[in-house]
Design an enzyme around this catalytic site. Structure first.
Site, PDB file in Angstrom:
ATOM      1  N   ARG A   5      -3.146   3.122   8.785  1.00 61.49           N
ATOM      2  CA  ARG A   5      -3.495   1.843   8.148  1.00 61.49           C
ATOM      3  C   ARG A   5      -2.278   0.945   8.019  1.00 61.49           C
ATOM      4  O   ARG A   5      -1.177   1.412   7.754  1.00 61.49           O
ATOM      5  CB  ARG A   5      -4.012   2.085   6.729  1.00 61.49           C
ATOM      6  CG  ARG A   5      -5.365   2.695   6.626  1.00 61.49           C
ATOM      7  CD  ARG A   5      -5.732   2.729   5.136  1.00 61.49           C
ATOM      8  NE  ARG A   5      -7.153   2.845   4.942  1.00 61.49           N
ATOM      9  CZ  ARG A   5      -7.766   3.998   4.645  1.00 61.49           C
ATOM     10  NH1 ARG A   5      -7.061   5.102   4.512  1.00 61.49           N
ATOM     11  NH2 ARG A   5      -9.072   4.026   4.468  1.00 61.49           N
ATOM     12  N   MET A   8      -5.440  -7.038   9.055  1.00 55.66           N
ATOM     13  CA  MET A   8      -4.848  -6.220  10.115  1.00 55.66           C
ATOM     14  C   MET A   8      -5.682  -4.965  10.320  1.00 55.66           C
ATOM     15  O   MET A   8      -6.730  -4.804   9.741  1.00 55.66           O
ATOM     16  CB  MET A   8      -3.405  -5.918   9.770  1.00 55.66           C
ATOM     17  CG  MET A   8      -2.547  -7.154   9.936  1.00 55.66           C
ATOM     18  SD  MET A   8      -0.888  -6.893   9.384  1.00 55.66           S
ATOM     19  CE  MET A   8      -1.112  -6.520   7.703  1.00 55.66           C
ATOM     20  N   CYS A  29       7.591 -39.052 -17.086  1.00 54.30           N
ATOM     21  CA  CYS A  29       6.174 -39.406 -17.175  1.00 54.30           C
ATOM     22  C   CYS A  29       5.557 -39.667 -15.812  1.00 54.30           C
ATOM     23  O   CYS A  29       4.419 -40.083 -15.705  1.00 54.30           O
ATOM     24  CB  CYS A  29       5.972 -40.597 -18.106  1.00 54.30           C
ATOM     25  SG  CYS A  29       6.788 -42.088 -17.516  1.00 54.30           S
ATOM     26  N   LYS A  69       0.831  -1.203   0.000  1.00 58.96           N
ATOM     27  CA  LYS A  69       0.000   0.000   0.000  1.00 58.96           C
ATOM     28  C   LYS A  69       0.868   1.258   0.000  1.00 58.96           C
ATOM     29  O   LYS A  69       0.666   2.169  -0.797  1.00 58.96           O
ATOM     30  CB  LYS A  69      -0.914  -0.039   1.228  1.00 58.96           C
ATOM     31  CG  LYS A  69      -1.930   1.095   1.269  1.00 58.96           C
ATOM     32  CD  LYS A  69      -2.500   1.219   2.658  1.00 58.96           C
ATOM     33  CE  LYS A  69      -3.846   0.666   2.879  1.00 58.96           C
ATOM     34  NZ  LYS A  69      -4.993   1.055   2.200  1.00 58.96           N
ATOM     35  N   HIS A 129      -4.493 -44.511  -6.005  1.00 66.53           N
ATOM     36  CA  HIS A 129      -5.155 -44.991  -7.217  1.00 66.53           C
ATOM     37  C   HIS A 129      -6.272 -44.049  -7.655  1.00 66.53           C
ATOM     38  O   HIS A 129      -6.329 -43.623  -8.816  1.00 66.53           O
ATOM     39  CB  HIS A 129      -5.703 -46.401  -6.959  1.00 66.53           C
ATOM     40  CG  HIS A 129      -6.457 -46.951  -8.118  1.00 66.53           C
ATOM     41  ND1 HIS A 129      -7.828 -46.873  -8.202  1.00 66.53           N
ATOM     42  CD2 HIS A 129      -6.028 -47.531  -9.254  1.00 66.53           C
ATOM     43  CE1 HIS A 129      -8.210 -47.412  -9.340  1.00 66.53           C
ATOM     44  NE2 HIS A 129      -7.135 -47.827 -10.000  1.00 66.53           N
ATOM     45  N   GLY A 170      -8.040  -7.071   4.919  1.00 66.31           N
ATOM     46  CA  GLY A 170      -8.880  -7.153   6.113  1.00 66.31           C
ATOM     47  C   GLY A 170      -8.254  -7.867   7.289  1.00 66.31           C
ATOM     48  O   GLY A 170      -8.900  -8.070   8.313  1.00 66.31           O
ATOM     49  N   ARG A 184      -3.898  -1.212  -6.197  1.00 61.55           N
ATOM     50  CA  ARG A 184      -3.117  -2.452  -6.117  1.00 61.55           C
ATOM     51  C   ARG A 184      -3.548  -3.331  -7.285  1.00 61.55           C
ATOM     52  O   ARG A 184      -4.609  -3.136  -7.879  1.00 61.55           O
ATOM     53  CB  ARG A 184      -3.340  -3.162  -4.790  1.00 61.55           C
ATOM     54  CG  ARG A 184      -4.781  -3.514  -4.544  1.00 61.55           C
ATOM     55  CD  ARG A 184      -4.958  -4.133  -3.174  1.00 61.55           C
ATOM     56  NE  ARG A 184      -6.385  -4.231  -2.868  1.00 61.55           N
ATOM     57  CZ  ARG A 184      -6.877  -4.429  -1.677  1.00 61.55           C
ATOM     58  NH1 ARG A 184      -6.079  -4.526  -0.634  1.00 61.55           N
ATOM     59  NH2 ARG A 184      -8.174  -4.540  -1.478  1.00 61.55           N
ATOM     60  N   SER A 194      12.716 -42.475 -20.023  1.00 57.84           N
ATOM     61  CA  SER A 194      11.616 -41.680 -19.471  1.00 57.84           C
ATOM     62  C   SER A 194      11.630 -41.878 -17.960  1.00 57.84           C
ATOM     63  O   SER A 194      11.584 -43.013 -17.477  1.00 57.84           O
ATOM     64  CB  SER A 194      10.283 -42.133 -20.074  1.00 57.84           C
ATOM     65  OG  SER A 194       9.245 -41.383 -19.488  1.00 57.84           O
ATOM     66  N   TYR A 220      11.206 -33.592 -22.913  1.00 61.25           N
ATOM     67  CA  TYR A 220       9.753 -33.379 -22.789  1.00 61.25           C
ATOM     68  C   TYR A 220       9.262 -33.788 -21.405  1.00 61.25           C
ATOM     69  O   TYR A 220       9.938 -34.519 -20.681  1.00 61.25           O
ATOM     70  CB  TYR A 220       8.981 -34.146 -23.868  1.00 61.25           C
ATOM     71  CG  TYR A 220       9.057 -35.648 -23.730  1.00 61.25           C
ATOM     72  CD1 TYR A 220       8.164 -36.330 -22.902  1.00 61.25           C
ATOM     73  CD2 TYR A 220      10.009 -36.394 -24.426  1.00 61.25           C
ATOM     74  CE1 TYR A 220       8.232 -37.714 -22.758  1.00 61.25           C
ATOM     75  CE2 TYR A 220      10.085 -37.770 -24.284  1.00 61.25           C
ATOM     76  CZ  TYR A 220       9.188 -38.419 -23.441  1.00 61.25           C
ATOM     77  OH  TYR A 220       9.252 -39.771 -23.278  1.00 61.25           O
TER      78      TYR A 220
HETATM   79  C1  PEP Z   1       6.285 -43.721 -12.360  1.00 59.67           C
HETATM   80  O1  PEP Z   1       6.698 -44.576 -11.599  1.00 59.67           O
HETATM   81  O2  PEP Z   1       6.573 -42.524 -12.245  1.00 59.67           O
HETATM   82  C2  PEP Z   1       5.375 -44.083 -13.442  1.00 59.67           C
HETATM   83  C3  PEP Z   1       5.025 -43.202 -14.345  1.00 59.67           C
HETATM   84  O3  PEP Z   1       4.859 -45.330 -13.423  1.00 59.67           O
HETATM   85  P1  PEP Z   1       3.651 -45.781 -12.469  1.00 59.67           P
HETATM   86  O4  PEP Z   1       3.140 -44.565 -11.781  1.00 59.67           O
HETATM   87  O5  PEP Z   1       2.665 -46.400 -13.372  1.00 59.67           O
HETATM   88  O6  PEP Z   1       4.319 -46.731 -11.579  1.00 59.67           O
END
Ligand code: PEP
Ligand code: MG
Length: 880
Positions: free
Chosen positions: A94, A105, A837, A24, A454, A103, A338, A769, A857
């Site tokens: 203030r 303080m 992944c 402020k 899961h 709000g 702000r 990966s 990637y």
């Molecule tokens: C992992 O282990 O990061 C993976 C992608 O395989 P999963 O989660 O299927 O074990």
């Protein structure tokens, strides 16, 4: 002699000094600097607050001297003096922290009034009632905020007087009635605190400054900081500013305005105002404020000025502003500006429009958008304006909101889903067996499990709302009830869940539709031009694949084939394969699975036409496909009881196999490539399905780009053996079809050994990966299924760990292995293609790491693809 400065006039600072002056204060200084009409004032720095708190909530030597010096300068500018009867100066005091804490303080208005100055104010304004009304409000606010007295006591005195005067509203009390109220207020303060209300304005100011400093540590501010991740040590600045009166008749007023609509982002002023009112009247809700557009009629000159000022401020800051203003006798004053808070949808629209208007560049627009916020606009959400109370809160496992009737049994969920009914599947936890009930459900609610349980993974993959690990729910599966917060929810009752916050509500709640517009698409395309990382999706079905493409995925980074084995029409065949006693029997079952798998792959590869599609061969331990031992025992007992010995004997065979497959540590057990080594026929069937699907598509004129991935490799020999197997199958398919095609064979790096010997593994792998879910669990030695439910929340609560490593990649540990593996792999194969992944592939901080580690990637669930595109661009900008 204290030489350090703690107090700064507004004209001495700028927007760059947020850390010292608070948000402020810095913005008031900035507006003063660029010549906007800001009431004069000064700011006491955040450092002063820190020193005050460090000194045990004591003013330290030298501070007040600096305040009095600044006050003298303020008095000169204002042409008024604090405490002087003629032309008294009144100020507001203030708080203003570095990060806005709306709000949280304290604020004190009209400071400087006493029995003398109130008369001076009456004379100066020619309005005695107005002067005494200010005085009454000041005493009440001061008593409450500074002297820590209950607000209610003042309200009761006020009510008593209103009753006696026979009036309903405060503003109908006349000056003499206000004088009587003030006398009662003072008397009440003396009795309740043993101290008189301070009449000396300098004492008032000193006490008010101390109160604002101390309010940094009030409970609501602490909670706010905790939930918003604001550091505890920062402290707040204090702004002392000349009062401007919006309540000096019909040519005065006050209001709040946003330079664009904060909920939709539409251009044009958005806000409200009240004539003849002070700020509190707007919030108190006694009078309904008017839409800002009407100000053009009520206060035309001030409105024109306001419109110009809004444009100027937005241009100056390059972002939508939230502005507080007051008009005193037709003259506009700015009390605050702000950066305006906004919804995810508005954030996108505004960033886009600012680029179109030439106010910011594309990179800045991409930088502005909080990637995780974006998941909110891709799902239906609960109406942010609805006033709702959650009965419980679990983990916000998969964003989006859902309403439906509570169903405990996946079979029933499936049946009701087919009938078009909306259900929320409620279970202590879900298993792959429940998938048929998950698919038709609107949302999933579990009492156990963490962010990568899961239910969470499956739900995120499907873009389905999920709240998991909601421990406050006592789920009784036998009686199909949930006890929570003293209430009982039965099967068929309606509940709602918000997977973005983890909140659970009883009954239906108002929803709003996702607004994925052109603007979002445009910003994502700008992000694509900036990022270095590729973005792929984890997708196991043709629908997921199509969704992923729609969201801009450049391929599939992980297609988990086990989910295909779980579907209702396949599971019996998969079980047949597992129960097989001989190779011939197993082969017979696999022969039945082959055309089904082939069909799956053909559809997925077709959906991903022209884009790389990494298919992982079977990974989970086989017992996951069999019923649980306990359930089998119960079933066998039941069958025996019914005299059905034949069926009982069949189930006993299953039981024997299930027992044989039982493992002490399934996650470290007989899974991944170990299955492929022991049962090569399973991997051979999958490879054949992939290659035959490829050939079919090539015949149909498509350009499939399959990639085969072997999971859980730790030793180069594992990969070597399986690669040979897959290549032999490929050679057979090529020979039989007469069609040549390319299919890289690579491996997951998801156990520490693989990372350590990555240079050796790279000789056999055409890509890596990182399976960071497993790599995290094996690096920490945490079983991910157990850790999140059992001790990890304690770790986070006690700050043993800063983040859940299954959510945010542990850069120091797991990250080190990743860097080692990238280096090792590329030492053997320069330019080796490397991706990720695990779940971290869709998490912005982890994506930043992937960028720095030189990955090619990231791959994440389809609904997080836009998040990843943005986060990857931001990583490139941040690290350039
Ligand atoms: C992992 O282990 O990061 C993976 C992608 O395989 P999963 O989660 O299927 O074990
Ligand atoms: Mg894994």
């Amino acid at each position: 002699m204290e030489t350090k400065r703690y107090v700064f006039m507004f004209e001495e600072g700028s927007a760059k000094q947020k850390e010292m002056l608070g948000g402020k204060g810095a913005n008031l200084a900035e507006m003063t600097r660029i010549g906007l009409p800001v009431p004069h004032g000064f700011t006491i720095s955040t450092e002063a607050c820190r020193r005050y708190i460090e000194s045990g909530n004591q003013l330290f030597p030298g501070l007040m001297e600096q305040v009095w010096e600044a006050l003298t300068r303020l008095e000169e500018k204002a042409g008024k003096r604090l405490g002087l009867r003629e032309q008294p100066l009144l100020v507001s005091v203030r708080s203003g922290a570095v990060f806005s804490m709306p709000g949280m303080m304290d604020t004190i208005l009209n400071l400087g009034l006493n029995d003398e100055t109130v008369e001076g104010l009456a004379a100066a304004t020619g309005d005695r009632r107005f002067a005494y009304d200010c005085y009454r409000r000041f005493i009440q606010m001061f008593g409450n905020v500074v002297m820590k007295m209950q607000h209610g006591a003042f309200e009761r005195i006020l009510e008593r007087h209103k009753d006696a005067a026979g009036v309903e509203f405060d503003h109908l009390l006349d000056a003499d009635q206000l004088v009587a109220i003030i006398a009662n207020y003072k008397e009440h303060i003396r009795r309740a605190t043993g101290q008189p209300f301070p009449l000396d304005p300098r004492q008032q100011l000193t006490m008010a400054i101390e109160a604002v400093f101390s309010s940094w540590n009030n409970p609501r501010a602490k909670v706010y900081r905790q939930t918003n991740g604001i550091p505890e040590h920062l402290g707040t600045a204090v702004n002392v500013q000349m009062m401007i009166f919006g309540n000096m008749g019909e040519t005065s007023g006050t209001g709040v305005v946003f330079t664009r609509d904060p909920s939709t982002g539409h251009p044009g002023l958005y806000g409200e105002f009240l004539t003849n009112a002070q700020g509190e009247d707007v919030v108190a809700g006694i009078r309904t404020p008017k839409p800002i557009a009407e100000m053009s009629r009520d206060l035309p000159e001030a409105y024109r000025q306001l419109v110009d000022t809004c444009q100027l401020l937005e241009k100056h800051y390059g972002d939508m502003q939230d502005i507080e203003f007051t008009v005193e006798k037709g003259i506009l004053f700015l009390l605050q500006t702000r950066t305006g808070k906004r919804t995810a949808a508005a954030a996108v629209r505004i960033a886009h429009d600012l680029v179109e208007e030439g106010k910011i560049d594309r990179a800045e627009a991409v930088r502005r958008i909080e990637p995780t916020q974006m998941t909110k606009i891709l799902h239906r959400g609960i109406d942010p304006d609805a006033k709702l109370e959650a009965v419980a809160r679990g983990l916000p496992a998969s964003p989006g909101a859902a309403t439906g009737q509570v169903v405990f049994d996946p079979d029933l969920a499936e049946k009701l889903g087919k009938e078009g009914q909306k259900v929320i599947l409620v279970r202590p936890e879900t298993t792959p067996d429940d998938i048929h009930g998950i698919i038709p459900a609107q949302g999933i609610l579990t009492s156990r499990g963490g962010m990568t349980c899961h239910a969470a993974i499956v739900a995120r993959g499907m873009g389905k709302p999920c709240v998991c690990g909601c421990e406050a729910l006592r789920i009784d599966m036998d009686n199909e009830t949930v006890a929570v917060a003293g209430r009982t929810i039965k099967a068929g009752d309606v509940v709602s869940i918000d997977g973005a916050t983890g909140a659970v509500y009883i009954g239906e709640v108002p929803m709003v539709d996702p607004t994925l517009g052109e603007e979002f698409g445009a910003i994502l395309r700008w992000a694509d031009d900036l990022r270095h990382l590729g973005v792929r999706a984890n997708a196991d079905t043709p629908e997921d694949a199509r969704k992923a493409r729609e969201f801009g995925a450049e391929g599939i980074g992980l297609c988990r084939t086990e989910h295909m084995f779980m579907a209702q029409d396949r599971l019996p065949i998969v079980q047949e394969m597992i129960l097989a006693e001989t190779l011939d029997e197993r082969q017979a079952a696999l022969d039945k699975l082959l055309p089904i798998q082939q069909g799956d792959f053909e559809e997925i590869l077709e959906a991903m036409e022209g884009l790389p599609t990494t298919i992982r061969l079977l990974d989970p331990p086989l017992h996951e496909f069999l019923p649980k031992v306990d359930e089998l025992l119960a079933e066998i007992a039941l069958l025996r009881g019914q005299g059905d010995y034949h069926a009982a004997a069949q189930r006993e065979q299953v039981l024997r196999r299930a027992r044989a497959l039982e493992e002490a540590n399934p996650m470290l057990g007989f899974r991944g490539c170990r299955l492929g080594i022991v049962y090569p026929e399973i991997y051979a069937m999958q490879a054949r399905a992939i290659f035959q699907a490829t050939v079919n598509l090539l015949r149909r004129g498509f350009r499939p780009q399959p990639e085969v991935m072997i999971p859980l490799v730790g030793h180069p020999n594992e990969l070597l053996a399986l690669r040979q197997l897959v290549e032999e199958v490929k050679a057979e398919v090529v020979r039989a079809s007469g069609i040549e095609f390319n299919c890289p064979i690579g491996t997951m790096i998801e156990v520490p050994r693989a990372a350590l010997v990555a240079d050796q593994i790279a000789g056999t792998a055409e890509f890596f990966s990182f399976g960071t879910n497993d790599l995290t669990q094996t690096t920490f030695g945490f079983s991910r299924d157990d850790a999140e439910g059992k001790f990890l929340h304690q770790y986070l609560h006690r700050k043993v760990l800063e983040h859940n490593p299954f959510e945010v990649l542990d850069e120091e540990g797991v990250g080190q292995l990743i860097r080692l593996a990238v280096d090792g792999g590329r030492r053997t194969v320069p330019g080796l293609k490397v991706g990720i992944c695990g779940e971290h592939g869709g998490e912005p901080r982890s994506i930043d790491f992937c960028h720095r580690a030189g990955l090619n990637y990231v791959s994440c669930s389809p609904y997080r693809v836009p998040v990843a595109r943005l986060a990857a661009a931001q990583a490139a900008l941040r690290n350039s």
